[in-house]
Design a protein around this motif. Structure first.
Motif, PDB file in Angstrom:
ATOM      1  N   LYS A   1       0.825  -1.211   0.000  1.00 59.03           N
ATOM      2  CA  LYS A   1       0.000   0.000   0.000  1.00 59.03           C
ATOM      3  C   LYS A   1       0.863   1.266   0.000  1.00 59.03           C
ATOM      4  CE  LYS A   1      -4.170   1.873   2.003  1.00 59.03           C
ATOM      5  NZ  LYS A   1      -5.353   1.580   2.791  1.00 59.03           N
TER       6      LYS A   1
ATOM      7  N   ARG B   1       2.394   1.579  -3.425  1.00 56.26           N
ATOM      8  CA  ARG B   1       1.370   1.968  -4.398  1.00 56.26           C
ATOM      9  C   ARG B   1       1.120   3.470  -4.345  1.00 56.26           C
ATOM     10  NH1 ARG B   1      -2.439  -1.802  -3.002  1.00 56.26           N
ATOM     11  NH2 ARG B   1      -3.626  -0.334  -1.766  1.00 56.26           N
ATOM     12  N   ARG B   2       1.170   4.006  -3.139  1.00 63.35           N
ATOM     13  CA  ARG B   2       0.912   5.445  -2.981  1.00 63.35           C
ATOM     14  C   ARG B   2       2.174   6.292  -3.104  1.00 63.35           C
ATOM     15  NH1 ARG B   2      -3.319   6.100   2.010  1.00 63.35           N
ATOM     16  NH2 ARG B   2      -5.037   4.909   1.134  1.00 63.35           N
TER      17      ARG B   2
ATOM     18  N   ARG C   1     -14.470  -5.264  12.200  1.00 66.86           N
ATOM     19  CA  ARG C   1     -15.728  -5.286  11.433  1.00 66.86           C
ATOM     20  C   ARG C   1     -16.848  -5.698  12.395  1.00 66.86           C
ATOM     21  NH1 ARG C   1     -14.839  -8.473   6.272  1.00 66.86           N
ATOM     22  NH2 ARG C   1     -13.941  -6.516   5.534  1.00 66.86           N
TER      23      ARG C   1
ATOM     24  N   ARG D   1     -12.649  10.110  10.773  1.00 70.78           N
ATOM     25  CA  ARG D   1     -13.385  10.144   9.501  1.00 70.78           C
ATOM     26  C   ARG D   1     -14.578   9.200   9.567  1.00 70.78           C
ATOM     27  NH1 ARG D   1      -9.474   8.689   5.308  1.00 70.78           N
ATOM     28  NH2 ARG D   1     -10.378   6.631   5.146  1.00 70.78           N
TER      29      ARG D   1
ATOM     30  N   TYR E   1     -21.416   4.728   3.617  1.00 74.50           N
ATOM     31  CA  TYR E   1     -21.772   4.054   2.360  1.00 74.50           C
ATOM     32  C   TYR E   1     -23.151   3.396   2.462  1.00 74.50           C
ATOM     33  CZ  TYR E   1     -16.787   4.323   0.950  1.00 74.50           C
ATOM     34  OH  TYR E   1     -15.523   4.736   0.613  1.00 74.50           O
TER      35      TYR E   1
ATOM     36  N   LYS F   1     -21.686   2.800  -2.603  1.00 71.28           N
ATOM     37  CA  LYS F   1     -20.714   2.937  -3.684  1.00 71.28           C
ATOM     38  C   LYS F   1     -21.374   2.561  -5.005  1.00 71.28           C
ATOM     39  CE  LYS F   1     -16.294   1.913  -2.973  1.00 71.28           C
ATOM     40  NZ  LYS F   1     -15.021   1.395  -2.415  1.00 71.28           N
TER      41      LYS F   1
ATOM     42  N   ASN G   1     -20.834   0.377  -7.124  1.00 70.39           N
ATOM     43  CA  ASN G   1     -21.071  -1.072  -7.339  1.00 70.39           C
ATOM     44  C   ASN G   1     -22.160  -1.647  -6.429  1.00 70.39           C
ATOM     45  OD1 ASN G   1     -19.751  -1.026  -4.898  1.00 70.39           O
ATOM     46  ND2 ASN G   1     -18.095  -2.405  -5.502  1.00 70.39           N
TER      47      ASN G   1
ATOM     48  N   GLN H   1     -15.605  -1.043  10.412  1.00 72.13           N
ATOM     49  CA  GLN H   1     -16.651  -1.165   9.381  1.00 72.13           C
ATOM     50  C   GLN H   1     -17.887  -1.735  10.067  1.00 72.13           C
ATOM     51  OE1 GLN H   1     -15.070  -3.874   6.446  1.00 72.13           O
ATOM     52  NE2 GLN H   1     -13.540  -2.420   5.726  1.00 72.13           N
TER      53      GLN H   1
ATOM     54  N   ALA I   1     -21.098  -8.134   0.654  1.00 73.82           N
ATOM     55  CA  ALA I   1     -19.708  -7.663   0.548  1.00 73.82           C
ATOM     56  C   ALA I   1     -18.727  -8.837   0.505  1.00 73.82           C
ATOM     57  CB  ALA I   1     -19.384  -6.740   1.713  1.00 73.82           C
TER      58      ALA I   1
ATOM     59  N   LYS J   1     -14.630 -10.796  -7.055  1.00 73.95           N
ATOM     60  CA  LYS J   1     -13.650  -9.868  -7.651  1.00 73.95           C
ATOM     61  C   LYS J   1     -12.284 -10.543  -7.779  1.00 73.95           C
ATOM     62  CE  LYS J   1     -13.673  -5.929  -5.369  1.00 73.95           C
ATOM     63  NZ  LYS J   1     -14.273  -4.711  -4.812  1.00 73.95           N
TER      64      LYS J   1
HETATM   65  P1  GTP Z   1      -8.257   1.484   0.822  1.00 73.72           P
HETATM   66  O1  GTP Z   1      -8.165   1.243   2.294  1.00 73.72           O
HETATM   67  O2  GTP Z   1      -6.942   1.819   0.213  1.00 73.72           O
HETATM   68  O3  GTP Z   1      -8.974   0.368   0.111  1.00 73.72           O
HETATM   69  O4  GTP Z   1      -9.089   2.798   0.552  1.00 73.72           O
HETATM   70  P2  GTP Z   1     -10.013   3.702   1.478  1.00 73.72           P
HETATM   71  O5  GTP Z   1      -9.379   3.906   2.803  1.00 73.72           O
HETATM   72  O6  GTP Z   1     -10.433   4.871   0.668  1.00 73.72           O
HETATM   73  O7  GTP Z   1     -11.169   2.739   1.651  1.00 73.72           O
HETATM   74  P3  GTP Z   1     -12.692   2.540   1.804  1.00 73.72           P
HETATM   75  O8  GTP Z   1     -13.159   3.161   3.066  1.00 73.72           O
HETATM   76  O9  GTP Z   1     -13.444   2.823   0.553  1.00 73.72           O
HETATM   77  O10 GTP Z   1     -12.641   0.955   1.954  1.00 73.72           O
HETATM   78  C1  GTP Z   1     -11.894   0.320   2.929  1.00 73.72           C
HETATM   79  C2  GTP Z   1     -12.338  -1.118   3.079  1.00 73.72           C
HETATM   80  O11 GTP Z   1     -13.757  -1.251   2.910  1.00 73.72           O
HETATM   81  C3  GTP Z   1     -11.778  -2.107   2.072  1.00 73.72           C
HETATM   82  O12 GTP Z   1     -10.527  -2.558   2.462  1.00 73.72           O
HETATM   83  C4  GTP Z   1     -12.845  -3.217   2.107  1.00 73.72           C
HETATM   84  O13 GTP Z   1     -12.705  -4.032   3.272  1.00 73.72           O
HETATM   85  C5  GTP Z   1     -14.125  -2.437   2.253  1.00 73.72           C
HETATM   86  N1  GTP Z   1     -14.688  -2.088   0.932  1.00 73.72           N
HETATM   87  C6  GTP Z   1     -14.688  -0.876   0.353  1.00 73.72           C
HETATM   88  N2  GTP Z   1     -15.289  -0.924  -0.851  1.00 73.72           N
HETATM   89  C7  GTP Z   1     -15.670  -2.201  -1.046  1.00 73.72           C
HETATM   90  C8  GTP Z   1     -16.339  -2.881  -2.128  1.00 73.72           C
HETATM   91  O14 GTP Z   1     -16.680  -2.315  -3.145  1.00 73.72           O
HETATM   92  N3  GTP Z   1     -16.572  -4.214  -1.967  1.00 73.72           N
HETATM   93  C9  GTP Z   1     -16.212  -4.886  -0.844  1.00 73.72           C
HETATM   94  N4  GTP Z   1     -16.487  -6.190  -0.770  1.00 73.72           N
HETATM   95  N5  GTP Z   1     -15.569  -4.276   0.181  1.00 73.72           N
HETATM   96  C10 GTP Z   1     -15.297  -2.956   0.082  1.00 73.72           C
END
Ligand code: GTP
Ligand code: MG
Length: 222
Positions: A73, A76-77, A97, A123, A127, A132, A134, A161, A171, A178
């Motif tokens: 990660k 990547r950033r 979770r 933060r 959602y 989102k 999808n 979460q 999810a 995916k």
């Molecule tokens: P990352 O942590 O880099 O992924 O980005 P972010 O901090 O902007 O994340 P976001 O809050 O959108 O998502 C964090 C976590 O939520 C992911 O690691 C997943 O566990 C879950 N999540 C987010 N979007 C999706 C989705 O479209 N499908 C599923 N199955 N899980 C999701």
């Protein structure tokens, strides 16, 4: 404490100025933060059970981000791979979770947790109100929790979460699907997955209504 080979590999990535001991200590602090949040949520759930004969929480899951994913990660950033950079840039090392029974339980649990004096909200991403593209639904929180160590107190971020059983079902399967496909999912399949997410939303609303009606009947009978 046991040190596994992934952690050793990770320490090599951290290059010269850091050692494995610092990394293991830091991992332990994130683990402690998960424990704190887990305990807080268990206490709230148990109080609800005692007071209202209802458990808002169905179950919880926890994860510490794997060293390999941390390095990936950061790279990547385009960020530095160091302990300092992890502390500064990543808020999802510690993850909890919370899978709730009913829709209303999500806000209930969120409000009660955020009201606590030692919890700082960094933060909130809703959602559920704004799913989102999808179809993904969940409430995401990043909170800071203090961890009292022998010589200092650290404020540690935890990603929480919060979702219903139904949202979790969608999810989990969407996540698996995916990863099963090498290629982009076709538009048709994306539409069908999204329509599954919509059906699930109706189910959540209907189950909540049924629960309320049963509760009010039981109350009238009593
Ligand atoms: P990352 O942590 O880099 O992924 O980005 P972010 O901090 O902007 O994340 P976001 O809050 O959108 O998502 C964090 C976590 O939520 C992911 O690691 C997943 O566990 C879950 N999540 C987010 N979007 C999706 C989705 O479209 N499908 C599923 N199955 N899980 C999701
Ligand atoms: Mg994240």
């Amino acid at each position: 404490m046991q040190i596994n080979s992934t952690e050793i590999l990770f320490s090599e990535e951290l290059e010269i100025n850091e050692n494995l001991k610092d990394f293991v200590l830091q991992q332990q602090v994130y683990r402690a933060a998960i424990k704190e949040i887990k305990t807080k949520l268990e206490i709230l759930d148990e109080e609800f059970e005692a007071r209202y004969d209802h458990n808002p929480i169905h179950h919880m899951e926890y994860r510490l981000k794997a060293p390999k994913s941390i390095v990936e990660k950061l790279k990547r950033r385009g960020l530095e791979v160091s302990l300092d950079s992890i502390r500064k840039n990543l808020t999802d090392i510690a993850g909890v979770r919370v899978i709730c029974n009913y829709l209303n339980d999500i806000n209930r649990i969120t409000n009660l947790l955020l009201r606590q004096d030692d919890i700082t909200l960094v933060r909130k991403t809703d959602y559920i109100t704004n799913p989102k593209e999808n179809g993904y639904r969940s409430l995401h929180l990043i909170v800071l929790v203090p961890i009292f160590l022998a010589e200092r107190t650290e404020s540690i971020p935890v990603e929480i979460q919060i979702r219903t059983i139904a949202m979790d079902f969608w999810a989990s399967l969407e996540h698996q699907l995916k990863y099963k496909t090498q290629n982009e999912i076709s538009e048709d399949l994306r539409d069908r997955l999204k329509s599954c997410a919509e059906s699930i939303t109706h189910l959540d609303v209907e189950m909540q209504t049924i629960y309320k009606e049963i509760k009010s009947e039981t109350f009238l009978d009593a």
